[in-house]
Design a protein around this motif. Structure first.
Motif, PDB file in Angstrom:
ATOM      1  N   GLY A 120       0.829  -1.188   0.000  1.00  0.00           N
ATOM      2  CA  GLY A 120       0.000   0.000   0.000  1.00  0.00           C
ATOM      3  C   GLY A 120       0.865   1.239   0.000  1.00  0.00           C
ATOM      4  O   GLY A 120       2.075   1.186   0.224  1.00  0.00           O
ATOM      5  N   ALA A 121       0.233   2.382  -0.261  1.00  0.00           N
ATOM      6  CA  ALA A 121       0.960   3.640  -0.210  1.00  0.00           C
ATOM      7  C   ALA A 121       1.424   3.907   1.216  1.00  0.00           C
ATOM      8  O   ALA A 121       0.748   3.566   2.183  1.00  0.00           O
ATOM      9  CB  ALA A 121       0.067   4.781  -0.693  1.00  0.00           C
ATOM     10  N   GLY A 122       2.602   4.519   1.333  1.00  0.00           N
ATOM     11  CA  GLY A 122       3.158   4.798   2.647  1.00  0.00           C
ATOM     12  C   GLY A 122       2.491   5.953   3.351  1.00  0.00           C
ATOM     13  O   GLY A 122       2.756   6.203   4.523  1.00  0.00           O
ATOM     14  N   ASP A 123       1.615   6.671   2.677  1.00  0.00           N
ATOM     15  CA  ASP A 123       0.879   7.772   3.297  1.00  0.00           C
ATOM     16  C   ASP A 123      -0.221   8.196   2.340  1.00  0.00           C
ATOM     17  O   ASP A 123      -0.211   7.844   1.152  1.00  0.00           O
ATOM     18  CB  ASP A 123       1.822   8.943   3.570  1.00  0.00           C
ATOM     19  CG  ASP A 123       1.277   9.908   4.625  1.00  0.00           C
ATOM     20  OD1 ASP A 123       0.131   9.695   5.071  1.00  0.00           O
ATOM     21  OD2 ASP A 123       2.001  10.832   5.008  1.00  0.00           O
ATOM     22  N   GLN A 124      -1.197   8.933   2.856  1.00  0.00           N
ATOM     23  CA  GLN A 124      -2.152   9.558   1.956  1.00  0.00           C
ATOM     24  C   GLN A 124      -1.523  10.817   1.390  1.00  0.00           C
ATOM     25  O   GLN A 124      -0.531  11.324   1.906  1.00  0.00           O
ATOM     26  CB  GLN A 124      -3.429   9.933   2.698  1.00  0.00           C
ATOM     27  CG  GLN A 124      -3.285  11.093   3.679  1.00  0.00           C
ATOM     28  CD  GLN A 124      -4.592  11.415   4.357  1.00  0.00           C
ATOM     29  OE1 GLN A 124      -5.239  10.545   4.912  1.00  0.00           O
ATOM     30  NE2 GLN A 124      -4.979  12.669   4.289  1.00  0.00           N
ATOM     31  N   ALA A 304      -4.144   6.792  -0.794  1.00  0.00           N
ATOM     32  CA  ALA A 304      -4.522   6.614   0.607  1.00  0.00           C
ATOM     33  C   ALA A 304      -3.553   5.640   1.246  1.00  0.00           C
ATOM     34  O   ALA A 304      -3.142   4.656   0.614  1.00  0.00           O
ATOM     35  CB  ALA A 304      -5.952   6.078   0.728  1.00  0.00           C
ATOM     36  N   ILE A 305      -3.171   5.865   2.495  1.00  0.00           N
ATOM     37  CA  ILE A 305      -2.224   5.001   3.178  1.00  0.00           C
ATOM     38  C   ILE A 305      -2.770   3.578   3.255  1.00  0.00           C
ATOM     39  O   ILE A 305      -3.945   3.355   3.564  1.00  0.00           O
ATOM     40  CB  ILE A 305      -1.879   5.535   4.582  1.00  0.00           C
ATOM     41  CG1 ILE A 305      -0.711   4.725   5.182  1.00  0.00           C
ATOM     42  CG2 ILE A 305      -3.080   5.554   5.503  1.00  0.00           C
ATOM     43  CD1 ILE A 305      -0.117   5.361   6.425  1.00  0.00           C
ATOM     44  N   GLY A 306      -1.919   2.623   2.903  1.00  0.00           N
ATOM     45  CA  GLY A 306      -2.299   1.219   2.943  1.00  0.00           C
ATOM     46  C   GLY A 306      -3.066   0.739   1.737  1.00  0.00           C
ATOM     47  O   GLY A 306      -3.350  -0.453   1.612  1.00  0.00           O
ATOM     48  N   GLU A 309      -3.693   0.965  -5.149  1.00  0.00           N
ATOM     49  CA  GLU A 309      -4.040   1.693  -6.360  1.00  0.00           C
ATOM     50  C   GLU A 309      -4.255   3.180  -6.055  1.00  0.00           C
ATOM     51  O   GLU A 309      -4.804   3.533  -5.002  1.00  0.00           O
ATOM     52  CB  GLU A 309      -5.313   1.122  -6.980  1.00  0.00           C
ATOM     53  CG  GLU A 309      -5.188  -0.308  -7.469  1.00  0.00           C
ATOM     54  CD  GLU A 309      -4.329  -0.435  -8.715  1.00  0.00           C
ATOM     55  OE1 GLU A 309      -4.096   0.598  -9.395  1.00  0.00           O
ATOM     56  OE2 GLU A 309      -3.896  -1.558  -9.017  1.00  0.00           O
ATOM     57  N   PRO A 310      -3.836   4.066  -6.957  1.00  0.00           N
ATOM     58  CA  PRO A 310      -4.140   5.484  -6.749  1.00  0.00           C
ATOM     59  C   PRO A 310      -5.650   5.717  -6.748  1.00  0.00           C
ATOM     60  O   PRO A 310      -6.396   5.014  -7.439  1.00  0.00           O
ATOM     61  CB  PRO A 310      -3.468   6.171  -7.943  1.00  0.00           C
ATOM     62  CG  PRO A 310      -3.296   5.103  -8.966  1.00  0.00           C
ATOM     63  CD  PRO A 310      -3.104   3.817  -8.216  1.00  0.00           C
ATOM     64  N   LEU A 311      -6.094   6.679  -5.980  1.00  0.00           N
ATOM     65  CA  LEU A 311      -7.520   6.987  -5.915  1.00  0.00           C
ATOM     66  C   LEU A 311      -7.991   7.701  -7.176  1.00  0.00           C
ATOM     67  O   LEU A 311      -9.157   7.578  -7.556  1.00  0.00           O
ATOM     68  CB  LEU A 311      -7.803   7.871  -4.691  1.00  0.00           C
ATOM     69  CG  LEU A 311      -7.332   7.322  -3.337  1.00  0.00           C
ATOM     70  CD1 LEU A 311      -7.728   8.294  -2.233  1.00  0.00           C
ATOM     71  CD2 LEU A 311      -7.914   5.942  -3.082  1.00  0.00           C
TER      72      LEU A 311
END
Length: 373
Positions: A120-124, A304-306, A309-311
């Protein structure tokens, strides 16, 4: 944004500027972790003031942490803070305070791949990328040439003009007509120097550097040239001003010609989308302009963190596109996977490549894999 007709200004800072010193230390530490453990997680912040360097942040690695003081010493020497060249701040005598510590398990669990097949992404956050046809590098001209003149002066300081110091700033105002840069309105450089250099000599050196890097004809009889307008600039670097990681994010990106998501880059491993997704957004924008589908292109990504895929992916070609912006966004989404894991793999981001990004800008230089159009 860049004007159709009118003036636009960008600034850049030299490698020895206090904030850039901090950025380079943070990225040198990141590189040291990745050199022995490509899966290391790192977030390193640096403060420099007088003859002090303070590290803070977190890491996770399967290898022993590096020798932080040696990394800082080598980085300062590489920048040019040696042999008393900048009074009060020196690679041989600095004091180090180290507050680096282990990464939070709660942060780690949101980023680790687990059963999802992709981290997942490391942060939003939101990240922007930009490209335009101003220069062969597809970068905004005011920032591109503001960086270029400092690169030239840094080279001179290590060769034919050793009395030039490590610290400095440039600022370039260009005139645009019909959406293209056509002339230099104002050239400004404040550059550190040894005592005893005359202002006229310094002006000659800096004016020659501008003439070397700017396109022919940009400097005309009406161009204003300002050199150290406050007078002498002998005491520089952290001895004169405090530096912090992440305080030159506009210098690092597009010089104010495009929006910025707000997240700094240096000291962060590539699972942090502040960094990797900003590189991806530049890559995507450059694909659009390099392929002739637009004269300028802005890309926005959001995460979004965790969540892998990009929002959202947003494209704006400012009316210069050969196809609708929504169609270009659809094509990019279909062609490229933009999960953090995919970005790391696409640009081979687990290598120790980051120190070079921390001075001179993260974009517009073909030594970086996200610049390959």
């Amino acid at each position: 944004m860049l004007p159709l007709n009118g003036l636009f200004t960008s600034e850049a800072v030299a490698a020895g500027h206090p904030d850039k010193v901090a950025d380079q230390i943070s990225d040198a530490i990141l590189d040291a972790f990745l050199a022995v453990d490509p899966e290391a997680r790192v977030a390193c912040e640096t403060l420099v003031t007088e003859n002090n360097v303070v590290l803070a942040g977190e890491y996770r690695t399967s290898a022993p942490p590096p020798d932080f003081k040696s990394i800082v010493r080598d980085t300062l020497a590489h920048i040019g803070y040696t042999n008393g060249k900048a009074r009060g701040f020196d690679a041989a005598t600095f004091n180090l305070t180290n507050h680096m510590h282990a990464q939070s398990a709660e942060i780690a669990q949101g980023v680790d791949a687990g059963q999802r097949g992709s981290e997942g992404a490391g942060d939003q956050g939101i990240m922007f990328g930009f490209a335009c046809s101003d220069t062969p590098a597809l970068m905004p001209a005011p920032l591109h040439y503001a960086h270029a003149v400092l690169h030239e002066l840094e080279s001179l300081s290590k060769t034919t003009h050793p009395k030039l110091g490590p610290d400095g700033k440039s600022q370039l105002t260009l005139e645009y007509r019909g959406g293209k840069p056509v002339r230099a309105h104002t050239l400004l450089v404040s550059y550190q120097h040894a005592a005893g250099i005359s202002h006229s000599m310094l002006t000659d050196v800096i004016t020659a550097a501008w003439r070397k890097v700017l396109p022919a004809g940009f400097i005309d009889k009406n161009t204003r040239i300002l050199v150290n307008p406050t007078g002498s600039f002998v005491l520089g670097g952290p001895a004169a001003d405090t530096g912090l990681t992440g305080r030159k994010i506009i210098v690092d990106t597009y010089g104010g010609a495009a929006p910025h998501g707000g997240g700094a880059f240096s000291g962060k491993d590539p699972t942090k989308v502040d960094r990797s997704a900003a590189y991806a957004a530049r890559f995507l924008a450059k694909q659009i302009v390099a392929s002739g589908k637009a004269q300028k292109c802005l890309i926005q990504l959001s995460y979004a963190i965790g969540v892998a895929e990009p929002l959202a992916l947003y494209v704006n070609t400012f009316g210069t596109g050969t196809e609708p912006d929504a169609e270009l966004a659809r094509q990019l989404s279909e062609k490229y996977s933009l999960t953090p894991r995919a970005l790391v793999d696409m640009f081979d981001l687990r290598k120790p490549i980051y120190l070079a990004t921390a001075s001179g800008g993260h974009f517009g230089r073909d030594i970086f894999p996200w610049e390959k159009a």
